[in-house]
Design a protein around this motif. Structure first.
Motif, PDB file in Angstrom:
ATOM      1  N   UNK A 144     -52.361  -7.836  -4.740  1.00  0.00           N
ATOM      2  CA  UNK A 144     -51.544  -8.571  -3.771  1.00  0.00           C
ATOM      3  C   UNK A 144     -50.582  -7.697  -2.990  1.00  0.00           C
ATOM      4  N   UNK A 145     -50.368  -6.470  -3.447  1.00  0.00           N
ATOM      5  CA  UNK A 145     -49.341  -5.621  -2.847  1.00  0.00           C
ATOM      6  C   UNK A 145     -49.822  -5.009  -1.540  1.00  0.00           C
ATOM      7  N   UNK A 146     -49.114  -5.338  -0.474  1.00  0.00           N
ATOM      8  CA  UNK A 146     -49.401  -4.751   0.828  1.00  0.00           C
ATOM      9  C   UNK A 146     -48.912  -3.322   0.890  1.00  0.00           C
ATOM     10  N   UNK A 147     -47.700  -3.097   0.360  1.00  0.00           N
ATOM     11  CA  UNK A 147     -47.107  -1.769   0.430  1.00  0.00           C
ATOM     12  C   UNK A 147     -46.091  -1.580  -0.694  1.00  0.00           C
ATOM     13  N   UNK A 148     -46.100  -0.391  -1.271  1.00  0.00           N
ATOM     14  CA  UNK A 148     -45.053   0.005  -2.212  1.00  0.00           C
ATOM     15  C   UNK A 148     -44.013   0.788  -1.405  1.00  0.00           C
ATOM     16  N   UNK A 149     -42.778   0.314  -1.407  1.00  0.00           N
ATOM     17  CA  UNK A 149     -41.743   0.939  -0.586  1.00  0.00           C
ATOM     18  C   UNK A 149     -40.753   1.686  -1.469  1.00  0.00           C
ATOM     19  N   UNK A 150     -40.197   2.762  -0.935  1.00  0.00           N
ATOM     20  CA  UNK A 150     -39.297   3.607  -1.727  1.00  0.00           C
ATOM     21  C   UNK A 150     -37.912   2.992  -1.887  1.00  0.00           C
ATOM     22  N   UNK A 151     -37.521   2.136  -0.947  1.00  0.00           N
ATOM     23  CA  UNK A 151     -36.261   1.395  -1.076  1.00  0.00           C
ATOM     24  C   UNK A 151     -36.395   0.098  -0.294  1.00  0.00           C
ATOM     25  N   UNK A 152     -35.367  -0.719  -0.370  1.00  0.00           N
ATOM     26  CA  UNK A 152     -35.468  -2.056   0.212  1.00  0.00           C
ATOM     27  C   UNK A 152     -35.080  -2.131   1.679  1.00  0.00           C
ATOM     28  N   UNK A 153     -34.821  -1.003   2.314  1.00  0.00           N
ATOM     29  CA  UNK A 153     -34.401  -1.018   3.713  1.00  0.00           C
ATOM     30  C   UNK A 153     -35.471  -1.618   4.630  1.00  0.00           C
ATOM     31  N   UNK A 154     -36.752  -1.485   4.236  1.00  0.00           N
ATOM     32  CA  UNK A 154     -37.837  -1.983   5.082  1.00  0.00           C
ATOM     33  C   UNK A 154     -38.056  -3.489   4.954  1.00  0.00           C
ATOM     34  N   UNK A 155     -37.419  -4.098   3.958  1.00  0.00           N
ATOM     35  CA  UNK A 155     -37.658  -5.518   3.706  1.00  0.00           C
ATOM     36  C   UNK A 155     -37.315  -6.367   4.925  1.00  0.00           C
ATOM     37  N   UNK A 156     -36.182  -6.087   5.543  1.00  0.00           N
ATOM     38  CA  UNK A 156     -35.747  -6.884   6.687  1.00  0.00           C
ATOM     39  C   UNK A 156     -36.801  -6.899   7.787  1.00  0.00           C
ATOM     40  N   UNK A 157     -37.280  -5.720   8.143  1.00  0.00           N
ATOM     41  CA  UNK A 157     -38.292  -5.610   9.193  1.00  0.00           C
ATOM     42  C   UNK A 157     -39.582  -6.309   8.800  1.00  0.00           C
ATOM     43  N   UNK A 158     -40.026  -6.103   7.562  1.00  0.00           N
ATOM     44  CA  UNK A 158     -41.305  -6.663   7.133  1.00  0.00           C
ATOM     45  C   UNK A 158     -41.232  -8.176   6.943  1.00  0.00           C
ATOM     46  N   UNK A 159     -40.042  -8.693   6.637  1.00  0.00           N
ATOM     47  CA  UNK A 159     -39.872 -10.144   6.545  1.00  0.00           C
ATOM     48  C   UNK A 159     -39.864 -10.766   7.930  1.00  0.00           C
ATOM     49  N   UNK A 160     -39.244 -10.085   8.875  1.00  0.00           N
ATOM     50  CA  UNK A 160     -39.188 -10.603  10.243  1.00  0.00           C
ATOM     51  C   UNK A 160     -40.572 -10.644  10.901  1.00  0.00           C
ATOM     52  N   UNK A 161     -41.404  -9.653  10.599  1.00  0.00           N
ATOM     53  CA  UNK A 161     -42.753  -9.627  11.179  1.00  0.00           C
ATOM     54  C   UNK A 161     -43.725 -10.528  10.426  1.00  0.00           C
ATOM     55  N   UNK A 162     -43.306 -11.022   9.256  1.00  0.00           N
ATOM     56  CA  UNK A 162     -44.174 -11.888   8.469  1.00  0.00           C
ATOM     57  C   UNK A 162     -45.068 -11.134   7.510  1.00  0.00           C
ATOM     58  N   UNK A 163     -44.966  -9.804   7.474  1.00  0.00           N
ATOM     59  CA  UNK A 163     -45.792  -9.012   6.555  1.00  0.00           C
ATOM     60  C   UNK A 163     -45.407  -9.278   5.106  1.00  0.00           C
ATOM     61  N   UNK A 164     -44.099  -9.363   4.848  1.00  0.00           N
ATOM     62  CA  UNK A 164     -43.599  -9.547   3.484  1.00  0.00           C
ATOM     63  C   UNK A 164     -43.397 -11.039   3.235  1.00  0.00           C
ATOM     64  N   UNK A 165     -44.177 -11.592   2.306  1.00  0.00           N
ATOM     65  CA  UNK A 165     -44.030 -13.004   1.958  1.00  0.00           C
ATOM     66  C   UNK A 165     -43.250 -13.187   0.666  1.00  0.00           C
ATOM     67  N   UNK A 166     -43.397 -12.241  -0.267  1.00  0.00           N
ATOM     68  CA  UNK A 166     -42.726 -12.346  -1.565  1.00  0.00           C
ATOM     69  C   UNK A 166     -42.388 -10.950  -2.056  1.00  0.00           C
ATOM     70  N   UNK A 167     -41.204 -10.785  -2.627  1.00  0.00           N
ATOM     71  CA  UNK A 167     -40.766  -9.457  -3.067  1.00  0.00           C
ATOM     72  C   UNK A 167     -39.588  -9.579  -4.025  1.00  0.00           C
TER      73      UNK A 167
END
Length: 350
Positions: free
Chosen positions: A208-231
Motif C-alpha cells: 500500500x505504500x506509495x512512498x517512504x519519506x525521510x521526514x514529515x515535511x512532504x505530508x502537506x504537499x502530498x495530502x493537498x495533491x491527494x497522493x497521501x490518503x493515510x499516514x
C-alpha cells in the motif's frame, strides 16, 4: 571626589555613565537551543522565550533542525559545546543521555508537577511537550471514495489503499518507528522482538505504500495533491495542517496510540551552566507551557497548566489521547535500533 560643579567634570561623569550603560548592554548573553524549526521555532521564539529573556537580560537563539540533526551537532561539539539546551524527540533524547551529552537538571519547583513519563533517566532530561503518534487521513480522498474514516493501525494494510499510504522511514522518523511498533505488537511482537512486524510487512502494509519519506515535511504537499490518503501522524501536526487548509483529520487507533514527547536537556559542559539550568526550569513552568499551548498547540507535561477557551479544549482532547496511549521501551529499542534500521533498508525500502 570629583566635583560636578564644573561643566567639564559633569560632561566627563555623564560620559562615564553612558559607557557603563553601553557596557551593560554589551554584556547581554546569548543562549543557543537546538530544536525543530517551523511551527515549534516560531511558537517558542515569538511567544515563550520572551519572559525569560526579559528577566535575565539574555537572547535565546534557535539552532533549527530535526532531532537527528541536533543530536549530531551536539555530539560533534561534545568537548566544546556550541549549544546550551536541546529539544529532541524522546527516543533520541534517551540516546543523548546515554552518550553523556546531558547534565542532570537541578531541583526546581516545576519538576514535582510533571507527568511521570516526563522524567527521563532521573531528570537527566525532561519532557517539555507531550503528544501521541496515531493516524491521519485525507478527508477529501475518503469523502470522494465514500470510505468510512479509519479506526485501526491495521487500516494501513487495507487493500483499498494500495498506493495511497505514505509512511515515514524507520531509520529517520519517530512517527514511522511508532507506527511500525504498533503494527508489530498487533502481529505478536514486542519492543524487543520485531520479527513479526518485519515478516508481515511485505504482504500487508508494504504493497500500500506509495512512498517512504525521510521526514514529515512532504505530508502537506502530498495530502493537498491527494497522493497521501493515510499516514502516521500526530494530533498537533494534524491541527496545524488543518489550520492551513490541508484536508486532514487525526484518528486515535482503537488499539491505542504511542506516546510521543519532545524532551529537553541541559547540554553537559556548556558555557552558561547556571543560566541554562534556569532556562530548563522555566520551560517546565506552567507559564511557559501555557504560552506554548495557547500559541502553538503544544500540549503541556506540567499538570498545573491552566488555560481557557480553545486552548483548554485542545488540552482536554490531548490528555484523553495521552491517557489511552502506550509508552514504548526506549532502552530496549535503542539497543536494537541500528540493527532494525539496516534490516529496514535492506528488506523494506530496497
Amino acid at each position: 571626589m570629583m566635583s560636578l560643579s564644573r561643566p567639564g567634570a559633569l560632561a566627563a561623569a555623564l560620559g562615564m555613565t553612558l559607557l557603563a550603560c553601553g557596557g551593560a548592554q554589551a554584556q547581554t548573553r546569548t543562549l543557543y537551543i537546538g530544536m525543530n524549526g517551523g511551527n515549534m521555532e516560531k511558537t517558542f521564539t515569538q511567544a515563550v522565550f520572551g519572559p525569560f529573556e526579559q528577566k535575565y537580560n539574555v537572547k535565546i537563539a534557535v539552532v533549527p533542525g530535526g532531532s537527528a540533526d541536533i543530536l549530531a551537532k551536539a555530539q560533534a561539539a561534545k568537548d566544546k559545546p556550541q549549544m546550551h539546551l536541546m529539544f529532541l524527540d524522546d527516543g533520541v533524547m534517551y540516546r543523548a543521555v546515554g552518550m553523556g551529552l546531558c547534565e542532570k537538571q537541578k531541583p526546581n519547583a516545576n519538576l514535582a508537577n510533571l507527568l511521570p513519563v516526563a522524567h527521563i533517566k532521573d531528570d537527566m532530561a525532561t519532557g517539555v511537550t507531550i503528544s501521541v503518534t496515531g493516524l491521519a487521513y485525507n478527508t477529501k480522498v475518503y469523502a470522494e471514495k465514500g470510505w468510512a474514516p479509519p479506526t485501526s493501525w491495521l487500516d494501513l494494510a487495507d487493500p483499498k489503499l494500495k498506493g495511497r499510504v505514505v509512511f515515514q522511514s524507520l531509520p529517520s522518523s519517530t512517527f514511522g518507528l511508532h507506527a511500525f511498533l504498533a503494527f508489530n505488537q498487533l502481529k505478536g511482537g514486542t519492543d524487543a522482538n520485531v520479527d513479526p512486524g518485519f515478516k508481515a510487512w511485505p504482504s500487508t502494509i508494504g504493497p500500500n505504500v506509495l512512498e517512504y519519506i525521510s521526514n514529515s515535511a512532504k505530508i502537506s504537499e502530498m495530502a493537498q495533491t491527494g497522493e497521501a490518503a493515510l499516514f502516521p501522524y500526530t494530533p498537533t501536526q494534524s491541527t496545524i495542517l488543518k489550520s492551513k487548509g490541508v484536508p486532514v483529520e487525526y484518528v486515535q487507533p482503537k488499539e491505542g496510540a504511542i506516546v510521543l514527547m519532545v524532551a529537553q536537556c541541559v547540554i553537559a559542559n556548556n558555557t552558561e551552566p547556571q543560566l541554562a539550568q534556569e532556562l530548563a526550569a522555566y520551560l517546565l513552568s506552567p507559564q511557559a507551557q501555557a504560552l506554548a499551548l495557547e500559541n502553538g498547540n503544544y500540549n503541556p507535561t506540567n499538570t498545573k497548566v491552566q488555560v481557557s477557551g480553545p486552548a483548554a479544549t485542545e488540552q482536554a482532547r490531548m490528555n484523553g489521547f495521552v491517557k489511552a496511549a502506550r509508552a514504548v521501551d526506549w532502552d530496549e529499542i535503542n539497543k536494537n535500533r541500528a540493527v532494525w534500521n539496516t534490516r529496514w533498508s535492506r528488506t523494506i525500502e530496497r
